[in-house]
Design an enzyme around this catalytic site. Structure first.
Site, PDB file in Angstrom:
ATOM      1  N   SER A   1       0.832  -1.205   0.000  1.00 46.43           N
ATOM      2  CA  SER A   1       0.000   0.000   0.000  1.00 46.43           C
ATOM      3  C   SER A   1       0.870   1.260   0.000  1.00 46.43           C
ATOM      4  O   SER A   1       1.596   1.491  -0.966  1.00 46.43           O
ATOM      5  CB  SER A   1      -0.962  -0.078   1.190  1.00 46.43           C
TER       6      SER A   1
ATOM      7  N   HIS B   1      -8.131  -4.597  -0.292  1.00 48.57           N
ATOM      8  CA  HIS B   1      -6.901  -3.870   0.010  1.00 48.57           C
ATOM      9  C   HIS B   1      -6.181  -4.464   1.224  1.00 48.57           C
ATOM     10  O   HIS B   1      -5.603  -3.755   2.043  1.00 48.57           O
ATOM     11  CB  HIS B   1      -7.214  -2.386   0.224  1.00 48.57           C
TER      12      HIS B   1
ATOM     13  N   ASP C   1     -10.350  -4.485  -4.789  1.00 50.40           N
ATOM     14  CA  ASP C   1      -9.701  -3.471  -3.952  1.00 50.40           C
ATOM     15  C   ASP C   1     -10.500  -2.163  -4.032  1.00 50.40           C
ATOM     16  O   ASP C   1     -10.613  -1.565  -5.101  1.00 50.40           O
ATOM     17  CB  ASP C   1      -8.262  -3.261  -4.466  1.00 50.40           C
TER      18      ASP C   1
HETATM   19  C1  MLT Z   1      -1.331   5.980  -0.051  1.00 52.21           C
HETATM   20  O1  MLT Z   1      -1.630   6.980   0.571  1.00 52.21           O
HETATM   21  O2  MLT Z   1      -0.183   5.641  -0.284  1.00 52.21           O
HETATM   22  C2  MLT Z   1      -2.457   5.149  -0.529  1.00 52.21           C
HETATM   23  O3  MLT Z   1      -3.654   5.864  -0.404  1.00 52.21           O
HETATM   24  C3  MLT Z   1      -2.523   3.843   0.139  1.00 52.21           C
HETATM   25  C4  MLT Z   1      -2.784   3.993   1.596  1.00 52.21           C
HETATM   26  O4  MLT Z   1      -1.885   4.283   2.337  1.00 52.21           O
HETATM   27  O5  MLT Z   1      -3.945   3.804   2.007  1.00 52.21           O
END
Ligand code: MLT
Length: 209
Positions: free
Chosen positions: A108, A189, A158
């Site tokens: 992520s 996710h 996701d």
């Molecule tokens: C991010 O901010 O890198 C993406 O939105 C993924 C997350 O951290 O939820």
């Protein structure tokens, strides 16, 4: 440990372990311990370097600032990417691992900064396992990522990353010359067994040079 510029964990390679070092990058709200077990499972005996993101969002560690979900502060993203790449170089000297054999495993937010580091400092990472990544930004000029390899592990359902983002990222890295595998898991996710199996199989399929 809090030296070298990031709070981090480092586990040295075992004598019979892989010569690669895995740079483990957690998701928002995570820390340096989160991906250790994935790192050990994917690349048994490899060295593990796990820094904690320095940006706090309501107390939750991240690697760079965002303005909203999926809307990144690009100036901060770029500055933090260089800072992380410099940390990896410093850690390579300090812990005596090969800086040319570092692969990221990012989930992520950690996957997003790993992608940004590849685009901004193409020599920093020999490859990456990107778990639920987005396109961090679209570079004006593509770097050369020839010789690198990337696994993009996306989730079919996701809610955070649209399927088109995963495809776009795979295409972007491919057009820069990286050898990219795009894996789809049925999940959302969060990581599931299919991701771990894909990461392990991907790792085994490309033996260390
Ligand atoms: C991010 O901010 O890198 C993406 O939105 C993924 C997350 O951290 O939820």
């Amino acid at each position: 440990m809090s030296d070298l510029g990031f709070v981090h964990r480092f586990e040295p390679a075992t004598p019979e372990g892989s010569k690669e070092t895995l740079l483990l990058l957690h998701g928002t709200g995570g820390n340096e311990n989160d991906l250790l077990s994935i790192g050990r499972a994917v690349a048994p005996g490899a060295a593990l370097l796990a820094p904690r993101g320095k940006v706090l969002e309501h107390g939750m560690p991240r690697y760079f600032r965002r303005l909203a979900e999926g809307v990144f502060d690009l100036e901060d993203l770029k500055a933090r990417s260089f800072e992380l790449a410099d940390f990896v170089a410093r850690a390579a000297g300090h812990y005596a691992f090969d800086p040319e054999r570092v692969l990221a495993v990012g989930f992520s937010n950690g996957a997003n900064i790993a992608g940004a580091v590849m685009l901004l400092r193409p020599r920093c990472l020999a490859g990456a396992i990107l778990l639920r990544p987005m396109v961090p930004f679209t570079p004006e000029k593509l770097p050369s990522l020839a010789g690198t390899r990337v696994l993009v592990a996306a989730g079919r359902s996701d809610p955070v990353v649209a399927a088109s983002q995963s495809e776009e990222l795979a295409a972007l890295l491919r057009s820069a010359g990286s050898d990219v595998t795009l894996h789809w898991s049925p999940g959302g996710h969060t990581l599931d067994r299919s991701d771990l199996a894909a990461a392990t199989a991907w790792w085994r399929a490309v033996p260390a040079k």
